[in-house]
Design a protein around this motif. Sequence first.
Motif, mmCIF file in Angstrom:
data_model
loop_
_atom_site.group_PDB
_atom_site.id
_atom_site.type_symbol
_atom_site.label_atom_id
_atom_site.label_comp_id
_atom_site.label_asym_id
_atom_site.label_seq_id
_atom_site.Cartn_x
_atom_site.Cartn_y
_atom_site.Cartn_z
ATOM 1 N N MET A 1 103.297 87.800 44.892
ATOM 2 C CA MET A 1 103.491 86.432 44.445
ATOM 3 C C MET A 1 104.979 86.101 44.452
ATOM 4 S SD MET A 1 100.660 85.881 41.453
ATOM 5 C CE MET A 1 100.695 87.518 40.731
ATOM 6 N N GLN A 2 105.300 84.949 45.014
ATOM 7 C CA GLN A 2 106.703 84.550 45.121
ATOM 8 C C GLN A 2 106.933 83.249 44.358
ATOM 9 O OE1 GLN A 2 106.283 84.994 49.520
ATOM 10 N NE2 GLN A 2 108.379 85.731 49.409
ATOM 11 N N HIS A 12 105.424 78.285 42.819
ATOM 12 C CA HIS A 12 104.739 79.442 43.390
ATOM 13 C C HIS A 12 104.366 79.131 44.838
ATOM 14 C CE1 HIS A 12 100.838 81.763 44.081
ATOM 15 N NE2 HIS A 12 101.792 82.660 44.070
ATOM 16 N N TYR A 13 104.693 80.067 45.747
ATOM 17 C CA TYR A 13 104.403 79.848 47.160
ATOM 18 C C TYR A 13 104.100 81.174 47.842
ATOM 19 C CZ TYR A 13 109.011 81.718 48.337
ATOM 20 O OH TYR A 13 110.096 82.547 48.490
ATOM 21 N N THR A 14 103.509 81.102 49.029
ATOM 22 C CA THR A 14 103.366 82.272 49.892
ATOM 23 C C THR A 14 104.005 81.935 51.239
ATOM 24 O OG1 THR A 14 101.201 81.552 50.726
ATOM 25 C CG2 THR A 14 101.199 83.011 48.813
ATOM 26 N N ASP A 15 104.581 82.943 51.863
ATOM 27 C CA ASP A 15 105.269 82.790 53.153
ATOM 28 C C ASP A 15 104.814 83.958 54.020
ATOM 29 O OD1 ASP A 15 107.000 82.339 55.244
ATOM 30 O OD2 ASP A 15 108.824 82.268 54.018
ATOM 31 N N GLU A 16 103.822 83.700 54.879
ATOM 32 C CA GLU A 16 103.144 84.769 55.620
ATOM 33 C C GLU A 16 103.297 84.570 57.127
ATOM 34 O OE1 GLU A 16 99.101 85.432 53.217
ATOM 35 O OE2 GLU A 16 99.588 83.310 53.440
#
Length: 263
Positions: A1-2, A12-16
């Motif tokens: 979790m970022q 809160h975000y995701t970077d995939e």
Amino acid sequence: MQIADLSALKIHYTDEGDPNGAPIVFANSLGTDLRLWDKLVPLLPAGLRIIRYDKRGHGLTQATPAPYSMGTLIRDVETLLDHLQVKDALFVGLSIGGMIGQGLAVKRPDLVRALVISNSAAKMGTAEMWNTRIANCRENGVGSIAGVTMERWFGKRFRATPELEAWQNMLSRQDLEGYTGCCAAIAGTDFYTPTSGLRLPVLGIAGTEDGSSPPDLVRETIDLVPGSKFEMIRGAGHLPCVEDPEEYARILKDFIKETGHVH
């Protein structure tokens, strides 16, 4: 979790995916978090940088006191994308996410090179309708509207599955300030004039059983932008990326190819 600890908000975000790939940004609907896209992400083409985030007062992003303005919600994602050094993204916004996408594309054309307006419109409902919902939620809790909302969100077929309970729980547990704050933002938004000035590739997606943003409402907004495309997903409601992720992915992949959104 970022978590991006930005000056005004912790997001809160995701970077995939490929960190050097062409960026695609997903913005969720009212009352959901970034899990909205869980079924879709594995179906996307390789080589994309896939960014999802929880808007203000949703998911694991900080909640601030309601009401919010649409300008605030647009500034939140604008600040996040600047923080992540993203330019020229394909922005996919569903419901309120589609409104945020329209506003961001108008304000920061350097951030958005193509736009998907999914189950959304330039104006959604009336201020009176949203203010009634806010009052109801403040008096009885967000959970009080969860049952009737599921009928607007999902087609009949999906409502017969056990998964429905998970989405009903997600909405019921939604932060009151976050939910009513975003309701207020929608209530105060009419993007017909700014959206009609957009000149970028636009794709509209609608569900035939959507009780929140019926296909005709979505199409009316998409038709404001010259050269735009419109697709309908049969049997799906307000969240077609949940109900029919394969068809949603097919439509999105075609748009990615047509717009040349690959590095």
